[in-house]
Design a protein around this motif. Structure first.
Motif, PDB file in Angstrom:
ATOM      1  N   VAL A 176       0.642  -1.088  -0.113  1.00 32.54           N
ATOM      2  CA  VAL A 176       0.031   0.023   0.005  1.00 32.54           C
ATOM      3  C   VAL A 176       1.048   1.235  -0.103  1.00 32.54           C
ATOM      4  CG1 VAL A 176      -1.565   1.120   1.218  1.00 32.54           C
ATOM      5  CG2 VAL A 176      -1.894  -1.243   1.255  1.00 32.54           C
ATOM      6  N   GLU A 177       0.802   2.155  -1.033  1.00 31.75           N
ATOM      7  CA  GLU A 177       1.673   3.166  -1.308  1.00 31.75           C
ATOM      8  C   GLU A 177       0.776   4.586  -0.790  1.00 31.75           C
ATOM      9  OE1 GLU A 177       2.879   1.385  -5.310  1.00 31.75           O
ATOM     10  OE2 GLU A 177       0.675   2.136  -4.823  1.00 31.75           O
ATOM     11  N   SER A 178       1.813   5.510  -0.231  1.00 31.61           N
ATOM     12  CA  SER A 178       0.725   6.735   0.024  1.00 31.61           C
ATOM     13  C   SER A 178       1.904   7.879  -0.170  1.00 31.61           C
ATOM     14  CB  SER A 178       0.581   6.816   1.378  1.00 31.61           C
ATOM     15  OG  SER A 178       1.679   6.678   2.281  1.00 31.61           O
ATOM     16  N   GLY A 179       1.707   9.132  -0.306  1.00 30.32           N
ATOM     17  CA  GLY A 179       2.238  10.272  -0.283  1.00 30.32           C
ATOM     18  C   GLY A 179       2.511  10.962  -1.739  1.00 30.32           C
ATOM     19  N   GLY A 180       1.728  10.386  -2.683  1.00 33.98           N
ATOM     20  CA  GLY A 180       1.802  11.079  -4.043  1.00 33.98           C
ATOM     21  C   GLY A 180       1.023  12.443  -4.015  1.00 33.98           C
ATOM     22  N   GLY A 181       1.356  13.162  -5.056  1.00 34.42           N
ATOM     23  CA  GLY A 181       0.531  14.459  -5.341  1.00 34.42           C
ATOM     24  C   GLY A 181       1.015  15.319  -6.283  1.00 34.42           C
ATOM     25  N   PHE A 182       0.567  16.606  -6.183  1.00 37.35           N
ATOM     26  CA  PHE A 182       1.223  17.676  -7.144  1.00 37.35           C
ATOM     27  C   PHE A 182       1.888  18.469  -6.495  1.00 37.35           C
ATOM     28  CE2 PHE A 182       0.241  20.213 -10.790  1.00 37.35           C
ATOM     29  CZ  PHE A 182       0.568  21.624 -10.279  1.00 37.35           C
ATOM     30  N   VAL A 183       3.158  18.843  -7.089  1.00 40.29           N
ATOM     31  CA  VAL A 183       4.227  19.710  -6.412  1.00 40.29           C
ATOM     32  C   VAL A 183       4.854  20.500  -7.634  1.00 40.29           C
ATOM     33  CG1 VAL A 183       5.998  17.884  -6.718  1.00 40.29           C
ATOM     34  CG2 VAL A 183       6.088  19.734  -4.997  1.00 40.29           C
ATOM     35  N   GLN A 184       5.180  21.663  -7.376  1.00 38.98           N
ATOM     36  CA  GLN A 184       5.802  22.551  -8.267  1.00 38.98           C
ATOM     37  C   GLN A 184       7.366  22.263  -8.503  1.00 38.98           C
ATOM     38  OE1 GLN A 184       5.349  26.640  -6.787  1.00 38.98           O
ATOM     39  NE2 GLN A 184       3.495  26.969  -7.963  1.00 38.98           N
ATOM     40  N   PRO A 185       7.862  22.631  -9.567  1.00 44.82           N
ATOM     41  CA  PRO A 185       9.404  22.250  -9.679  1.00 44.82           C
ATOM     42  C   PRO A 185      10.202  22.629  -8.842  1.00 44.82           C
ATOM     43  CG  PRO A 185       8.219  22.958 -11.715  1.00 44.82           C
ATOM     44  CD  PRO A 185       7.160  23.355 -10.948  1.00 44.82           C
ATOM     45  N   GLY A 186      11.216  21.851  -8.477  1.00 47.31           N
ATOM     46  CA  GLY A 186      11.970  22.154  -7.166  1.00 47.31           C
ATOM     47  C   GLY A 186      11.661  21.850  -5.781  1.00 47.31           C
ATOM     48  N   GLY A 187      10.194  21.095  -5.780  1.00 44.89           N
ATOM     49  CA  GLY A 187       9.601  20.836  -4.441  1.00 44.89           C
ATOM     50  C   GLY A 187       9.932  19.478  -4.051  1.00 44.89           C
ATOM     51  N   SER A 188       9.260  19.224  -3.085  1.00 43.08           N
ATOM     52  CA  SER A 188       9.771  17.574  -2.589  1.00 43.08           C
ATOM     53  C   SER A 188       8.487  16.786  -2.145  1.00 43.08           C
ATOM     54  CB  SER A 188      10.689  17.678  -1.123  1.00 43.08           C
ATOM     55  OG  SER A 188      11.874  18.543  -1.480  1.00 43.08           O
ATOM     56  N   LEU A 189       8.398  15.664  -2.076  1.00 41.41           N
ATOM     57  CA  LEU A 189       7.548  14.674  -1.820  1.00 41.41           C
ATOM     58  C   LEU A 189       8.086  13.465  -1.463  1.00 41.41           C
ATOM     59  CD1 LEU A 189       4.893  14.709  -4.872  1.00 41.41           C
ATOM     60  CD2 LEU A 189       4.572  15.593  -2.531  1.00 41.41           C
ATOM     61  N   ARG A 190       7.293  13.007  -0.343  1.00 45.61           N
ATOM     62  CA  ARG A 190       8.170  11.488   0.179  1.00 45.61           C
ATOM     63  C   ARG A 190       6.762  10.613   0.007  1.00 45.61           C
ATOM     64  NH1 ARG A 190       8.644   9.553   6.480  1.00 45.61           N
ATOM     65  NH2 ARG A 190      10.581   8.451   6.243  1.00 45.61           N
ATOM     66  N   LEU A 191       7.244   9.494  -0.673  1.00 48.03           N
ATOM     67  CA  LEU A 191       6.236   8.183  -0.954  1.00 48.03           C
ATOM     68  C   LEU A 191       6.761   7.197   0.114  1.00 48.03           C
ATOM     69  CD1 LEU A 191       6.671   7.658  -4.718  1.00 48.03           C
ATOM     70  CD2 LEU A 191       5.243   9.343  -3.492  1.00 48.03           C
ATOM     71  N   SER A 192       5.459   6.541   0.636  1.00 48.20           N
ATOM     72  CA  SER A 192       5.796   5.444   1.703  1.00 48.20           C
ATOM     73  C   SER A 192       4.959   4.284   0.893  1.00 48.20           C
ATOM     74  CB  SER A 192       5.170   5.585   2.928  1.00 48.20           C
ATOM     75  OG  SER A 192       5.814   6.892   3.305  1.00 48.20           O
ATOM     76  N   CYS A 193       5.480   2.999   1.273  1.00 45.32           N
ATOM     77  CA  CYS A 193       5.016   1.835   1.073  1.00 45.32           C
ATOM     78  C   CYS A 193       4.987   0.779   1.901  1.00 45.32           C
ATOM     79  CB  CYS A 193       5.635   1.356  -0.481  1.00 45.32           C
ATOM     80  SG  CYS A 193       5.127  -0.528  -0.818  1.00 45.32           S
ATOM     81  N   ALA A 194       3.933   0.240   2.497  1.00 48.76           N
ATOM     82  CA  ALA A 194       4.007  -0.789   3.713  1.00 48.76           C
ATOM     83  C   ALA A 194       3.414  -2.072   3.124  1.00 48.76           C
ATOM     84  CB  ALA A 194       3.080  -0.263   4.434  1.00 48.76           C
ATOM     85  N   ALA A 195       4.183  -3.081   3.203  1.00 46.59           N
ATOM     86  CA  ALA A 195       3.988  -4.382   3.052  1.00 46.59           C
ATOM     87  C   ALA A 195       3.181  -5.057   4.153  1.00 46.59           C
ATOM     88  CB  ALA A 195       5.016  -5.200   2.411  1.00 46.59           C
ATOM     89  N   SER A 196       2.319  -5.770   3.642  1.00 45.90           N
ATOM     90  CA  SER A 196       1.381  -6.497   4.651  1.00 45.90           C
ATOM     91  C   SER A 196       1.170  -8.017   4.330  1.00 45.90           C
ATOM     92  CB  SER A 196       0.171  -5.891   5.289  1.00 45.90           C
ATOM     93  OG  SER A 196      -0.556  -5.428   4.460  1.00 45.90           O
ATOM     94  N   GLY A 197       0.755  -8.692   5.438  1.00 48.05           N
ATOM     95  CA  GLY A 197       0.290 -10.153   4.808  1.00 48.05           C
ATOM     96  C   GLY A 197       0.873 -11.389   5.341  1.00 48.05           C
ATOM     97  N   SER A 198       0.971 -12.592   4.904  1.00 48.92           N
ATOM     98  CA  SER A 198       1.604 -13.630   5.100  1.00 48.92           C
ATOM     99  C   SER A 198       3.176 -13.574   4.427  1.00 48.92           C
ATOM    100  CB  SER A 198       0.876 -14.709   4.515  1.00 48.92           C
ATOM    101  OG  SER A 198       0.703 -14.876   3.380  1.00 48.92           O
ATOM    102  N   ILE A 199       3.721 -12.454   5.091  1.00 42.71           N
ATOM    103  CA  ILE A 199       5.219 -12.355   4.499  1.00 42.71           C
ATOM    104  C   ILE A 199       6.277 -13.002   5.404  1.00 42.71           C
ATOM    105  CG2 ILE A 199       7.092 -10.674   4.318  1.00 42.71           C
ATOM    106  CD1 ILE A 199       4.841  -8.608   3.857  1.00 42.71           C
TER     107      ILE A 199
END
Length: 121
Positions: free
Chosen positions: A5-28
């Motif tokens: 499950v990913e999160s953290g995407g979006g809209f940003v202006q050039p030069g800006g920053s974003l942080r994406l996260s991805c959590a794995a779950s289940g029978s790992i």
């Protein structure tokens, strides 16, 4: 049985920053590699960055020095810190993991559903 499950995407202006996260779950049982791919509009999916269970990291040349991948093994989570974003970074970003489960032999590749990142002025 396994979800990314990913999160953290979006809209940003050039030069800006974003942080994406991805959590794995289940029978790992064990996660060997986690990473991020992206698919720009009209183009093929490409590797952005990956990190192994031993913290060996790999980056696409186009993001070196701007993006940083990190991993929290205790949380089965991978992050992508994206700085100095450019319009050409616009894409759907997909989380990816190579792992083994408690129910099947072997290693398998799993994908998240994707999160949109748009860089525009």
């Amino acid at each position: 049985q396994v979800q990314l499950v990913e999160s953290g995407g979006g809209f940003v202006q050039p030069g800006g920053s974003l942080r994406l996260s991805c959590a794995a779950s289940g029978s790992i049982f064990s996660i060997y590699v986690m990473g991020w791919y992206r698919q720009p509009p009209g183009k093929q999916r490409e590797l952005v960055a990956s990190v192994t269970s031993g913290d060996s990291m790999n980056y696409a040349d186009s993001v070196k020095g701007r993006f940083t991948i990190s991993r929290d093994n205790a949380k089965n989570t991978v992050y992508l810190q994206m700085n100095s974003l450019k319009p050409e970074d616009t894409a759907v970003y997909y989380c990816n993991a190579v792992l083994s489960t408690t129910t099947m032999r072997g290693r398998y590749r799993y994908w998240g559903q994707g999160t949109q990142v748009t860089v525009s002025s």
